[in-house]
Motif scaffolding. Structure first.
Motif, mmCIF file in Angstrom:
data_model
loop_
_atom_site.group_PDB
_atom_site.id
_atom_site.type_symbol
_atom_site.label_atom_id
_atom_site.label_comp_id
_atom_site.label_asym_id
_atom_site.label_seq_id
_atom_site.Cartn_x
_atom_site.Cartn_y
_atom_site.Cartn_z
ATOM 1 N N ARG A 1 11.429 2.711 10.773
ATOM 2 C CA ARG A 1 12.537 1.734 10.708
ATOM 3 C C ARG A 1 13.298 1.965 9.399
ATOM 4 O O ARG A 1 12.677 2.123 8.351
ATOM 5 N N PRO A 2 14.596 1.969 9.488
ATOM 6 C CA PRO A 2 15.358 2.269 8.263
ATOM 7 C C PRO A 2 15.319 1.099 7.281
ATOM 8 O O PRO A 2 15.387 -0.059 7.653
ATOM 9 N N LEU A 3 15.153 1.440 6.015
ATOM 10 C CA LEU A 3 15.247 0.451 4.953
ATOM 11 C C LEU A 3 16.650 0.530 4.362
ATOM 12 O O LEU A 3 17.544 1.232 4.862
ATOM 13 N N VAL A 4 16.855 -0.199 3.227
ATOM 14 C CA VAL A 4 18.138 -0.145 2.530
ATOM 15 C C VAL A 4 18.399 1.298 2.119
ATOM 16 O O VAL A 4 17.551 1.954 1.506
ATOM 17 N N GLY A 5 19.530 1.821 2.449
ATOM 18 C CA GLY A 5 19.849 3.221 2.152
ATOM 19 C C GLY A 5 19.655 4.121 3.347
ATOM 20 O O GLY A 5 19.973 5.308 3.295
ATOM 21 N N GLY A 6 19.082 3.576 4.455
ATOM 22 C CA GLY A 6 18.928 4.357 5.673
ATOM 23 C C GLY A 6 17.777 5.325 5.675
ATOM 24 O O GLY A 6 17.700 6.212 6.532
ATOM 25 N N ASN A 7 16.828 5.186 4.754
ATOM 26 C CA ASN A 7 15.670 6.073 4.701
ATOM 27 C C ASN A 7 14.573 5.551 5.617
ATOM 28 O O ASN A 7 14.410 4.345 5.831
ATOM 29 N N TYR A 8 13.754 6.487 6.147
ATOM 30 C CA TYR A 8 12.654 6.159 7.045
ATOM 31 C C TYR A 8 11.327 6.529 6.373
ATOM 32 O O TYR A 8 11.217 7.587 5.739
ATOM 33 N N TYR A 9 10.342 5.661 6.568
ATOM 34 C CA TYR A 9 9.036 5.894 5.947
ATOM 35 C C TYR A 9 7.933 5.498 6.937
ATOM 36 O O TYR A 9 8.160 4.777 7.917
ATOM 37 N N ARG A 10 6.716 5.980 6.625
ATOM 38 C CA ARG A 10 5.524 5.539 7.339
ATOM 39 C C ARG A 10 4.681 4.738 6.342
ATOM 40 O O ARG A 10 4.551 5.115 5.171
ATOM 41 N N TRP A 11 4.104 3.636 6.856
ATOM 42 C CA TRP A 11 3.507 2.656 5.950
ATOM 43 C C TRP A 11 2.005 2.494 6.190
ATOM 44 O O TRP A 11 1.518 2.616 7.312
ATOM 45 N N THR A 12 1.307 2.179 5.084
ATOM 46 C CA THR A 12 -0.120 1.865 5.130
ATOM 47 C C THR A 12 -0.356 0.660 4.223
ATOM 48 O O THR A 12 0.410 0.428 3.274
ATOM 49 N N PRO A 13 -1.395 -0.170 4.493
ATOM 50 C CA PRO A 13 -1.594 -1.391 3.695
ATOM 51 C C PRO A 13 -1.816 -1.091 2.219
ATOM 52 O O PRO A 13 -2.422 -0.077 1.844
ATOM 53 N N PHE A 14 -1.321 -1.981 1.392
ATOM 54 C CA PHE A 14 -1.468 -1.876 -0.056
ATOM 55 C C PHE A 14 -1.932 -3.232 -0.594
ATOM 56 O O PHE A 14 -1.356 -4.272 -0.231
ATOM 57 N N PRO A 15 -2.992 -3.278 -1.417
ATOM 58 C CA PRO A 15 -3.522 -4.562 -1.912
ATOM 59 C C PRO A 15 -2.588 -5.186 -2.941
ATOM 60 O O PRO A 15 -2.625 -4.839 -4.126
ATOM 61 N N GLY A 16 -1.773 -6.107 -2.497
ATOM 62 C CA GLY A 16 -0.878 -6.797 -3.408
ATOM 63 C C GLY A 16 -1.533 -7.978 -4.075
ATOM 64 O O GLY A 16 -2.731 -8.239 -3.898
ATOM 65 N N SER A 17 -0.769 -8.741 -4.842
ATOM 66 C CA SER A 17 -1.311 -9.887 -5.571
ATOM 67 C C SER A 17 -1.607 -11.062 -4.656
ATOM 68 O O SER A 17 -2.485 -11.872 -4.952
ATOM 69 N N ASN A 18 -0.888 -11.169 -3.541
ATOM 70 C CA ASN A 18 -1.077 -12.274 -2.599
ATOM 71 C C ASN A 18 -1.618 -11.711 -1.293
ATOM 72 O O ASN A 18 -0.931 -10.938 -0.618
ATOM 73 N N PRO A 19 -2.836 -12.059 -0.890
ATOM 74 C CA PRO A 19 -3.408 -11.482 0.332
ATOM 75 C C PRO A 19 -2.680 -11.929 1.593
ATOM 76 O O PRO A 19 -2.898 -11.336 2.659
ATOM 77 N N CYS A 20 -1.851 -12.954 1.524
ATOM 78 C CA CYS A 20 -1.127 -13.420 2.704
ATOM 79 C C CYS A 20 0.317 -12.906 2.738
ATOM 80 O O CYS A 20 1.136 -13.411 3.502
ATOM 81 N N GLU A 21 0.653 -11.938 1.886
ATOM 82 C CA GLU A 21 1.938 -11.250 1.943
ATOM 83 C C GLU A 21 1.696 -9.816 2.393
ATOM 84 O O GLU A 21 0.721 -9.184 1.985
ATOM 85 N N LEU A 22 2.593 -9.303 3.242
ATOM 86 C CA LEU A 22 2.427 -7.981 3.821
ATOM 87 C C LEU A 22 2.985 -6.940 2.867
ATOM 88 O O LEU A 22 4.181 -6.629 2.872
ATOM 89 N N SER A 23 2.103 -6.382 2.020
ATOM 90 C CA SER A 23 2.481 -5.314 1.095
ATOM 91 C C SER A 23 2.027 -3.988 1.674
ATOM 92 O O SER A 23 0.845 -3.822 2.014
ATOM 93 N N CYS A 24 2.973 -3.040 1.795
ATOM 94 C CA CYS A 24 2.678 -1.754 2.424
ATOM 95 C C CYS A 24 3.123 -0.615 1.516
ATOM 96 O O CYS A 24 4.180 -0.687 0.878
ATOM 97 N N LEU A 25 2.297 0.440 1.468
ATOM 98 C CA LEU A 25 2.578 1.614 0.651
ATOM 99 C C LEU A 25 3.240 2.679 1.518
ATOM 100 O O LEU A 25 2.787 2.962 2.636
ATOM 101 N N ALA A 26 4.301 3.260 0.996
ATOM 102 C CA ALA A 26 4.975 4.351 1.708
ATOM 103 C C ALA A 26 4.161 5.624 1.556
ATOM 104 O O ALA A 26 3.916 6.089 0.433
ATOM 105 N N LEU A 27 3.741 6.195 2.693
ATOM 106 C CA LEU A 27 2.915 7.399 2.654
ATOM 107 C C LEU A 27 3.707 8.555 2.056
ATOM 108 O O LEU A 27 4.864 8.812 2.433
ATOM 109 N N GLY A 28 3.058 9.225 1.111
ATOM 110 C CA GLY A 28 3.692 10.357 0.466
ATOM 111 C C GLY A 28 4.610 9.980 -0.669
ATOM 112 O O GLY A 28 5.265 10.872 -1.250
ATOM 113 N N HIS A 29 4.644 8.688 -0.979
ATOM 114 C CA HIS A 29 5.509 8.219 -2.065
ATOM 115 C C HIS A 29 4.702 7.317 -3.005
ATOM 116 O O HIS A 29 3.564 6.924 -2.701
ATOM 117 N N LYS A 30 5.310 6.961 -4.107
ATOM 118 C CA LYS A 30 4.626 6.175 -5.127
ATOM 119 C C LYS A 30 5.229 4.778 -5.255
ATOM 120 O O LYS A 30 5.446 4.291 -6.352
#
Length: 437
Positions: A9-38
């Protein structure tokens, strides 16, 4: 699953990524890490019902992590009290805390000594020790679960008595048992003695009706005591603290209502003084010779006690006697020419008739034969005594009865005898059932 729903799905700027879960500060917020990126991206709230990683049994609702109370209602804040009652106020159980100390040190190197018996139904059990000794634990069948047979167990979680036990041991000398409970059978806390004992602390909670059986005056025994007799003072607060020490054994018999000294050796008589004759208690309505317990020969001294020893005697009495059990001596009282022991039944190996948790043992002498010390545990083989009119129903401990101090090896010696002797005795008549007076 929720992160992967945003793949391609395109984000701001029209880029596409694949996502995996990322442990954020709030466990009830959906934080996702872009695969292959930092970098990671916050997509907002997770779906309702998503497990919260920080709380046991917690789930996310409207972006908040909610945990169910003991009533299974989310965010009710209700918790179980020490009695395991949801929302309770610790009013249905009592707290018992004690310290086991053995000032004489270990009886021998690498020997097991019993610290305490924790009755079935106990909750929030905690046992701690800080010495070079090792805590050990037996179940209700006197089988070792932790640190038994001179083998040290690995710290961790163990299943016992229908619940979980957490065994902790530090690198130095500290170790502990922790059990939430409730337990479904008695537990026997032991210590493998390798050094002088510095004090083993233990505590637990018991339901009110069971507390009175082990730490207070039981209503089942009211009709067996006189109004002035108390094994110990009943608890006055919800917490009791005692120290387990072998108490001083009283050597002063009770003769018909007033204390006198034991019979004196006739070789050294005192000057003649008129004395009131002792009033012996009436054991039956008919004071005939056939209805009375066998009496020791009258004399100035008792002589040497006869003791039952050896494998043959152990097997013979195990098969012959009505009761074989392990008991702790709680008290001793001389009555006329008899001795009455107040004992707490800890474990039964063989019983043809029903036993209560607390019973009286009657010895037909005042010579301390067999010798039993208050505060110690013994393996006893005894018989039932009923007089001709069936007005007397007692447990009789005779001078030559098998009575030895309890050690764990006794369990191994008695267990094979179950195959040689049937553990099922004749059915008890209805009119004779009940506790022994």
């Amino acid at each position: 699953m929720q992160c992967s729903a945003y793949n391609d799905r395109p984000l701001v700027g029209g880029n596409y990524y694949r996502w995996t879960p990322f442990p954020g500060s709030n466990p009830c917020e959906l934080s996702c890490l872009a695969l292959g990126h930092k970098f990671y991206y916050n997509f907002g709230r997770v779906l309702d019902g998503t497990a919260c990683g920080t709380e046991p049994r917690g789930v996310c609702v409207n972006g908040k992590c909610l945990t169910p109370g003991c009533d299974l209602i989310l965010d009710s804040q209700k918790k179980e009290d020490a009695c395991m009652v949801c929302g309770g106020q610790n009013t249905t159980c009592l707290h018992h805390r004690s310290v086991y100390q053995n000032s004489q040190g270990a009886e021998g190197m690498f020997e097991y000594n019993e610290v305490a018996m924790i009755p079935a139904g106990a909750t929030h059990i905690r046992v701690t020790d800080n010495s070079r000794n090792y805590l050990a634990l037996q179940n209700g069948r006197s089988q070792f679960v932790i640190n038994g047979n001179l083998k040290i167990s690995v710290p961790g979680e163990y299943s016992i008595a229908g619940t979980k036990l957490l065994y902790k041991r530090s690198a130095d000398t500290w170790e502990s048992f922790e059990v939430t409970g409730p337990t479904k059978e008695d537990l026997h806390v032991m210590v493998l003695a390798t050094d002088r004992n510095s004090g083993i602390e233990y505590e637990y909670w018991l339901p009110l009706e069971r507390y009175s059986l082990y730490h207070g005056k039981s209503p089942l025994r009211h009709n067996q005591h006189s109004s002035g007799y108390l094994p110990w003072d009943p608890p006055t607060t919800t917490t009791t603290t005692t120290t387990t020490r072998p108490p001083t054994v009283s050597t002063q018999p009770y003769w018909g209502g007033w204390p006198v000294k034991p019979p004196r050796n006739p070789a050294y008589p005192l000057p003649h003084k008129p004395q009131r004759p002792p009033i012996l208690p009436r054991l039956e309505r008919d004071e005939t010779r056939g209805n009375r317990l066998p009496q020791p020969p009258r004399g100035g001294h008792c002589g040497k006690c006869r003791r039952a020893r050896g494998r043959g005697e152990r097997q013979r009495q195990y098969c012959k006697k009505d009761f074989v059990f392990r008991a702790k001596v709680m008290g001793k009282l001389y009555r006329g020419e008899e001795t009455r022991y107040d004992v707490q039944i800890i474990h039964t190996y063989r019983n043809r008739f029903r036993l209560e948790h607390r019973e009286f043992l009657w010895v037909p002498n005042v010579c301390d034969c067999p010798p039993l010390e208050e505060g110690r545990q013994y393996v006893l083989m005894v018989r039932r005594h009923i007089n001709y009119e069936q007005t007397l129903n007692r447990i009789l401990l005779e001078e030559d009865s098998y009575a030895v101090p309890y050690k764990p090896r006794e369990d191994a010696l008695l267990r094979p005898l179950e195959d040689l002797c049937s553990n099922r005795g004749p059915r008890q008549p209805a009119e004779l059932r009940g506790s022994y007076s």
